[in-house]
Design a protein around this motif. Structure first.
Motif, short mmCIF file in Angstrom:
data_model
loop_
_atom_site.label_atom_id
_atom_site.label_comp_id
_atom_site.label_asym_id
_atom_site.label_seq_id
_atom_site.Cartn_x
_atom_site.Cartn_y
_atom_site.Cartn_z
N LYS A 299 -3.28 -9.50 -7.43
CA LYS A 299 -2.86 -8.09 -7.34
C LYS A 299 -3.89 -7.23 -8.06
N PRO A 300 -5.01 -6.97 -7.39
CA PRO A 300 -6.12 -6.31 -8.07
C PRO A 300 -5.94 -4.82 -8.32
N GLU A 301 -5.04 -4.18 -7.55
CA GLU A 301 -4.90 -2.71 -7.61
C GLU A 301 -6.30 -2.09 -7.50
N GLN A 302 -6.81 -1.43 -8.56
CA GLN A 302 -8.17 -0.88 -8.47
C GLN A 302 -9.16 -1.70 -9.29
N LYS A 309 -10.66 -10.02 -3.26
CA LYS A 309 -9.53 -9.75 -2.38
C LYS A 309 -9.94 -9.11 -1.05
N ILE A 310 -10.71 -8.05 -1.10
CA ILE A 310 -11.05 -7.32 0.13
C ILE A 310 -11.96 -8.15 1.04
N PRO A 311 -13.02 -8.81 0.52
CA PRO A 311 -13.78 -9.73 1.37
C PRO A 311 -12.93 -10.87 1.93
N GLN A 312 -11.94 -11.32 1.16
CA GLN A 312 -11.05 -12.38 1.65
C GLN A 312 -10.26 -11.92 2.87
N ILE A 313 -9.73 -10.70 2.82
CA ILE A 313 -8.98 -10.15 3.96
C ILE A 313 -9.90 -9.99 5.17
N TYR A 314 -11.08 -9.41 4.94
CA TYR A 314 -12.05 -9.20 6.03
C TYR A 314 -12.38 -10.54 6.70
N LEU A 337 -7.77 -3.42 7.49
CA LEU A 337 -8.02 -2.98 6.12
C LEU A 337 -7.51 -1.55 5.87
N GLU A 338 -7.76 -0.68 6.83
CA GLU A 338 -7.33 0.72 6.66
C GLU A 338 -5.81 0.84 6.64
N LYS A 339 -5.14 0.00 7.45
CA LYS A 339 -3.67 0.01 7.45
C LYS A 339 -3.14 -0.47 6.10
N GLY A 340 -3.84 -1.44 5.50
CA GLY A 340 -3.46 -1.93 4.19
C GLY A 340 -3.60 -0.86 3.13
N VAL A 341 -4.61 -0.01 3.29
CA VAL A 341 -4.79 1.12 2.38
C VAL A 341 -3.64 2.12 2.53
N GLU A 342 -3.30 2.42 3.80
CA GLU A 342 -2.19 3.35 4.06
C GLU A 342 -0.89 2.87 3.44
N LYS A 343 -0.67 1.55 3.46
CA LYS A 343 0.57 0.99 2.90
C LYS A 343 0.51 0.84 1.39
N GLY A 344 -0.65 1.14 0.80
CA GLY A 344 -0.80 1.02 -0.64
C GLY A 344 -1.04 -0.40 -1.11
N ILE A 345 -1.39 -1.31 -0.16
CA ILE A 345 -1.60 -2.72 -0.52
C ILE A 345 -3.03 -2.95 -0.99
N TYR A 346 -4.01 -2.30 -0.35
CA TYR A 346 -5.42 -2.52 -0.66
C TYR A 346 -6.03 -1.30 -1.34
N SER A 347 -7.04 -1.56 -2.14
CA SER A 347 -7.76 -0.48 -2.84
C SER A 347 -8.55 0.37 -1.85
N PRO A 348 -8.30 1.68 -1.79
CA PRO A 348 -9.05 2.53 -0.86
C PRO A 348 -10.54 2.55 -1.17
N VAL A 349 -10.89 2.49 -2.46
CA VAL A 349 -12.30 2.51 -2.86
C VAL A 349 -13.02 1.25 -2.39
N ALA A 350 -12.39 0.09 -2.61
CA ALA A 350 -13.01 -1.18 -2.22
C ALA A 350 -13.11 -1.31 -0.70
N VAL A 351 -12.06 -0.88 0.02
CA VAL A 351 -12.09 -0.94 1.49
C VAL A 351 -13.16 -0.02 2.05
N ALA A 352 -13.22 1.20 1.52
CA ALA A 352 -14.25 2.15 1.98
C ALA A 352 -15.64 1.60 1.70
N GLY A 353 -15.80 0.96 0.54
CA GLY A 353 -17.10 0.39 0.18
C GLY A 353 -17.51 -0.72 1.13
N LEU A 354 -16.58 -1.62 1.43
CA LEU A 354 -16.91 -2.75 2.31
C LEU A 354 -17.20 -2.27 3.73
N LEU A 355 -16.39 -1.34 4.25
CA LEU A 355 -16.61 -0.87 5.63
C LEU A 355 -17.88 -0.04 5.75
N LYS A 356 -18.31 0.58 4.64
CA LYS A 356 -19.60 1.27 4.65
C LYS A 356 -20.73 0.26 4.84
#
Length: 488
Positions: A299-302, A309-314, A337-356
């Motif tokens: 449960k990494p939160e931020q 966590k985020i590379p694992q999901i990807y 990943l973006e849906k996970g951010v919307e649901k508050g499950i994934y870190s928006p900063v980490a997801v945005a970083g990976l997708l960049k």
């Protein structure tokens, strides 16, 4: 399809060798995951032998305390022998532990060497090459998809973790004091220094954590859930909720256990007490950092656990082991990943970083696109390309290497940025070609596939293509050399 020798380039061989060192199934059982499975399976025997030796020492000490003078010498000899056997056993375990540590450290060092360059751009190129090679070597259809992806996912995830760390540090989105301290300390070192704080204390431990995150699934209790008592269940089936929960608990607990007890820390070689004290303290701090990453990834939160966590999901989407795996659907990883951010499950900063870094289309993915003529007008056909670069300017417009030109396979130094409007993955691009006759579309297909009679039932407007066969020819494996990039 281009005629040539089926085989592997030196780089492809190097990536394959790394995959084999991480996860394999051989007689010698020397891969990381095989070694973990062996260590888990021997746990009961190890504990029994340790207990027996302790018991022997205890018994002889007890006899020594109660024996008459005449028996003391014999009991002393027996006691010394029991103590020696206990020490030998302990030293043997320590030596095996140190051997596993050194093997893992060298593996991570070799991954780093192959994926890093002399600059930010070179590093991203090398990593794109490794990620793309893993994808292109992986089957995209048939019964071998799940076993192959199972083998490849650990390295793939580890590479993404490294690059996400880079991104978050550049953006100032990492505030973990251990990481920041080593990152800043690296500025005071030169390339010739044997000790590099960021490489040795952050990057290699991060790679260790990424490779070991799922290693607890090798434990017999986890294998019992996955394969059943008789070992004949499909380990890639969809588990019941209670089975999945129990599996995750076991995997998490035993991954930590293997790292702390089975891997341990490095040993100091030298004669300086001051250096030894520093070395051992540094090793303990690295160990604590890996443990933190493994625990925080739940449960990494931020927090820094997002590096795992985020590379694992990807990776779980791109190299899925599920029965419903669909190569065509891999670009949906961004939506997951973006849906996970919307649901508050994934870190928006980490997801945005990976997708960049990755964009929407995974490295090595087969793109079908509508080319343009010299006047920038769309032509009445589609061609094949392969995604070959990280950091696209727009996540939805991948940077690719052209594989066909004029419906002919062509090894060339031509690249392209494929626009949304001309990428057949998107409905608006496919709509452009709907006016073309079926005969013309069949003609295009006949020129692009090697087994047309078998495959003429394929979609006439394919969202993507499967480049595995193309990449199996060694001459087609140098997709990452310098290319002239065109806008399409």
């Amino acid at each position: 399809m281009q005629i040539g020798n089926v085989g592997k380039s030196n780089f492809t061989k190097a990536v394959k060798a790394l995959l084999n060192r991480i996860y394999d199934n051989t007689v010698v059982a020397d891969s990381l995951y095989e070694q973990a499975a062996l260590w888990f399976s021997q746990a009961a025997e190890r504990e029994q032998q340790r207990a027996e030796r302790e018991q022997q020492v205890f018994l002889f000490k007890d006899r020594q305390a109660q024996a008459s003078k005449g028996d003391q010498a014999l009991i002393e000899r027996n006691l010394q022998q029991a103590v020696s056997e206990q020490e030998r056993f302990s030293q043997q375990l320590q030596q095996e532990q140190l051997s596993r540590y050194e093997t893992l450290r060298q593996l991570c060092s070799d991954i780093l060497a192959l994926s890093e360059g002399g600059s930010f751009e070179e590093t991203n190129l090398q990593t794109a090459k490794m990620l793309g090679t893993i994808q292109l070597m992986s089957p995209t259809e048939g019964k071998n998809v799940a076993p192959s992806n199972q083998k490849s996912k650990h390295l793939y995830k580890a590479l993404l973790s490294l690059r996400l760390l880079d991104r978050l540090l550049i953006d100032g989105d990492i505030n973990h004091p251990y990481i920041v301290k080593r990152y800043q300390a690296n500025a005071k070192t030169s390339a010739e220094d044997l000790y590099q704080p960021f490489r040795d204390d952050v990057q290699i431990p991060l790679l260790m954590a990424a490779l070991l995150q799922d290693i607890g699934s090798c434990h017999p209790d986890a294998q019992l859930i996955l394969k059943g008592v008789s070992g004949d269940l499909d380990e890639f089936r969809i588990l019941e909720n209670d089975e999945r929960t129990e599996l995750l608990k076991i995997s998490y607990r035993e991954s930590l256990n293997f790292f702390v007890q089975g891997i341990g820390i490095g040993a100091y070689h030298g004669n300086s007490k001051e250096q030894r004290d520093w070395y051992l303290q540094n090793e303990r701090e690295k160990q604590a950092f890996v443990v933190f990453l493994l625990k925080n990834a739940i449960k990494p939160e931020q927090g820094a656990g997002n590096l795992l966590k985020i590379p694992q999901i990807y990776t779980s989407v791109v190299l899925s082991t599920k029965a419903n795996y669909s190569y065509e659907s891999l670009p949906k990883v961004g939506l997951v990943l973006e849906k996970g951010v919307e649901k508050g499950i994934y870190s928006p900063v980490a997801v945005a970083g990976l997708l960049k870094i990755t964009g929407v289309f995974p490295q090595g993915y087969g793109i079908t696109y509508i080319p343009k003529d010299s006047d920038r007008q769309d032509l009445d056909r589609y061609e094949y390309a392969i995604v070959t670069s990280l950091y696209p300017e727009n996540p939805r417009t991948p940077v690719c290497r052209m594989v066909t030109r004029n419906l002919t396979y062509n090894v060339s130094a031509q690249g392209c940025v494929v626009s949304v409007d001309n990428n057949l993955y998107y409905p608006q691009a496919r709509k452009k070609l709907e006016r073309i006759s079926e005969e013309r579309l069949l003609e295009i297909l006949s020129k692009l596939v090697s087994n047309f009679e078998e495959r003429k039932s394929m979609a006439l407007l394919p969202k993507c293509w499967h480049p595995e066969e193309y990449f199996s020819y060694s001459k087609n494996q140098n997709l990452w050399n310098k290319a002239v990039i065109n806008q399409n």
